[in-house]
Design an enzyme around this catalytic site. Structure first.
Site, PDB file in Angstrom:
ATOM      1  N   LYS A 121       0.867  -1.172   0.000  1.00  0.00           N
ATOM      2  CA  LYS A 121       0.000   0.000   0.000  1.00  0.00           C
ATOM      3  C   LYS A 121       0.904   1.222   0.000  1.00  0.00           C
ATOM      4  O   LYS A 121       1.639   1.464   0.964  1.00  0.00           O
ATOM      5  CB  LYS A 121      -0.891  -0.012   1.234  1.00  0.00           C
ATOM      6  CG  LYS A 121      -1.718   1.258   1.342  1.00  0.00           C
ATOM      7  CD  LYS A 121      -2.751   1.155   2.429  1.00  0.00           C
ATOM      8  CE  LYS A 121      -3.518   2.457   2.550  1.00  0.00           C
ATOM      9  NZ  LYS A 121      -4.567   2.375   3.561  1.00  0.00           N
TER      10      LYS A 121
ATOM     11  N   LYS B 117      -2.068  -1.426  -3.990  1.00  0.00           N
ATOM     12  CA  LYS B 117      -2.954  -0.265  -3.974  1.00  0.00           C
ATOM     13  C   LYS B 117      -2.147   1.012  -3.994  1.00  0.00           C
ATOM     14  O   LYS B 117      -1.161   1.086  -3.254  1.00  0.00           O
ATOM     15  CB  LYS B 117      -3.769  -0.358  -2.684  1.00  0.00           C
ATOM     16  CG  LYS B 117      -4.603   0.818  -2.360  1.00  0.00           C
ATOM     17  CD  LYS B 117      -5.232   0.589  -1.025  1.00  0.00           C
ATOM     18  CE  LYS B 117      -5.907   1.878  -0.627  1.00  0.00           C
ATOM     19  NZ  LYS B 117      -6.192   1.959   0.749  1.00  0.00           N
TER      20      LYS B 117
HETATM   21  C1  PBG Z   1      -7.542   3.451   5.386  1.00  0.00           C
HETATM   22  C2  PBG Z   1      -7.759   3.214   3.955  1.00  0.00           C
HETATM   23  C3  PBG Z   1      -7.526   4.117   2.928  1.00  0.00           C
HETATM   24  C4  PBG Z   1      -8.032   3.524   1.766  1.00  0.00           C
HETATM   25  C5  PBG Z   1      -8.494   2.243   2.104  1.00  0.00           C
HETATM   26  N1  PBG Z   1      -8.310   2.054   3.461  1.00  0.00           N
HETATM   27  C6  PBG Z   1      -7.014   5.510   2.937  1.00  0.00           C
HETATM   28  C7  PBG Z   1      -5.775   5.845   3.631  1.00  0.00           C
HETATM   29  O1  PBG Z   1      -4.889   5.022   3.837  1.00  0.00           O
HETATM   30  O2  PBG Z   1      -5.660   7.017   4.029  1.00  0.00           O
HETATM   31  C8  PBG Z   1      -8.057   4.194   0.430  1.00  0.00           C
HETATM   32  C9  PBG Z   1      -9.095   3.722  -0.518  1.00  0.00           C
HETATM   33  C10 PBG Z   1      -9.427   4.672  -1.625  1.00  0.00           C
HETATM   34  O3  PBG Z   1      -8.794   5.729  -1.809  1.00  0.00           O
HETATM   35  O4  PBG Z   1     -10.380   4.350  -2.359  1.00  0.00           O
HETATM   36  N2  PBG Z   1      -6.618   2.724   6.050  1.00  0.00           N
END
Ligand code: PBG
Length: 332
Positions: A200, A254
């Site tokens: 991520k 992601k």
């Molecule tokens: C939170 C989380 C995030 C997303 C999924 N889980 C955002 C972040 O890490 O600030 C992002 C998903 C998206 O942008 O569609 N842990």
């Protein structure tokens, strides 16, 4: 070289008509491979639109049930649920996330009771519950890894006990998959699937999601000390291997489109199902372009196919419903 082969080799023979193209196609966009993320408010009685994500909503409890019912009828059976929690329930430590009777736990058991075929994915991270919008507990101006792990373990057991089929640690703390797996086993939650957000990246494409979840309140919030550096590819492999060794069942990359090389690298080197998340910013970019008539809707299957072509086995996308609704008329 190629010149010598022509006219024996004419790649266009295999592109002659749709039936032939279908016969030789290498990738398929199948709706059973799509997961729909949905936002739900713990307090709002009406569903609200999200300005930065045109066409997506923060559901009320009732509109959520209605939406899940419609998705099921369309053939989308997997839902990733994200709560928008009232400000009064938030604190520095995200304490409400650990309450086994919190809004999400109750909602999860209700959904599982009503819809027995739905597969529910719930996020494990503290950001909906912290006043800082960070995924963990802040100590000395940074997210404290080990303190956060304890909270995530508890949160995971709560969500799994409530009936989540898949829990998805999205926090990027070190060692969390192993700790969570151990706790789940101890709680006899043997069949709970861990979908780990392995690679991520600390991305600017999450902005609209943070509006929807309400995790954007702190100026200049940066998650760089725990989410991955966008310049790194080898490190993604390292993260993926660690998660698999620690007991993850499924890995994830992601965002999606800017990280196709990461999807390819992990899928080629690691033998585990790999999901991609087409995140909020990717959705909004496409949707605003479509709304402004810059592109036609064909950009949707095109981007999704690219994620599958790179090696994803499933995709979390805000377009899951759209694909199912337009299934007969899109290139797949
Ligand atoms: C939170 C989380 C995030 C997303 C999924 N889980 C955002 C972040 O890490 O600030 C992002 C998903 C998206 O942008 O569609 N842990």
């Amino acid at each position: 070289m190629l010149n010598n082969l022509f006219p024996n080799v004419r790649p266009r023979r295999l592109r002659k008509n749709k039936t032939i193209r279908n016969l030789v196609s290498e990738t398929k966009l199948h709706k059973s491979k799509l997961i729909q993320p949905l936002f739900v408010s713990d307090s709002n009685p009406e569903k609200q639109s999200i300005t930065t994500m045109p066409g997506q909503f923060i559901h009320s409890r009732d509109s959520l049930f209605f939406e899940i019912d419609e998705l099921q009828k369309l053939g989308i059976n997997t839902i990733a649920l994200f709560p928008n929690i009232s400000q009064t329930k938030k604190d520095n430590d995200g304490t409400e996330a650990l309450n086994p009777d919190n809004f999400m736990c109750k909602l999860v058991s209700e959904i599982k009771a009503r819809f027995n075929e739905v597969v529910l994915v719930t996020d494990v991270a503290l950001d909906p519950y912290t006043t800082t919008g960070h995924d963990g507990i802040i100590e000395n101006k940074d997210v404290d890894n080990d303190k956060t792990l304890k909270a995530l373990e508890e949160m995971s057991v709560n969500l799994a006990s409530a009936g989540s089929d898949i829990i998805a640690p999205s926090d990027m703390m070190d060692g969390r998959v192993g700790k969570i797996r151990k706790k789940l086993e101890e709680a006899n939650l043997k069949d709970t699937i861990i979908l780990s957000y392995s690679a991520k990246y600390s991305s600017s494409f999450y902005g609209p999601f943070r509006d929807a979840v309400g995790s954007q309140q702190v100026e200049g919030i940066s998650k760089d000390s725990y989410q991955m550096d966008k310049r790194n590819l080898n490190e993604a492999l390292k993260e993926a291997k660690l998660d698999l060794d620690e007991g993850a069942d499924i890995l994830m990359v992601k965002p999606g489109l800017p990280y196709l090389d990461v999807i390819r690298e992990i899928s080629s080197n690691i033998d585990a199902p790999l999901f991609a998340y087409q995140v909020s910013g990717e959705y909004s970019m496409l949707q605003m372009g479509i709304d402004k008539k810059l592109f036609k809707h064909n950009v949707i299957p095109e981007t999704l196919i690219s994620l599958f072509r790179a090696g994803s086995s499933s995709v979390i996308t805000y377009y899951a419903r759209w694909v199912a609704e337009n299934y007969d008329n899109i290139s797949k």
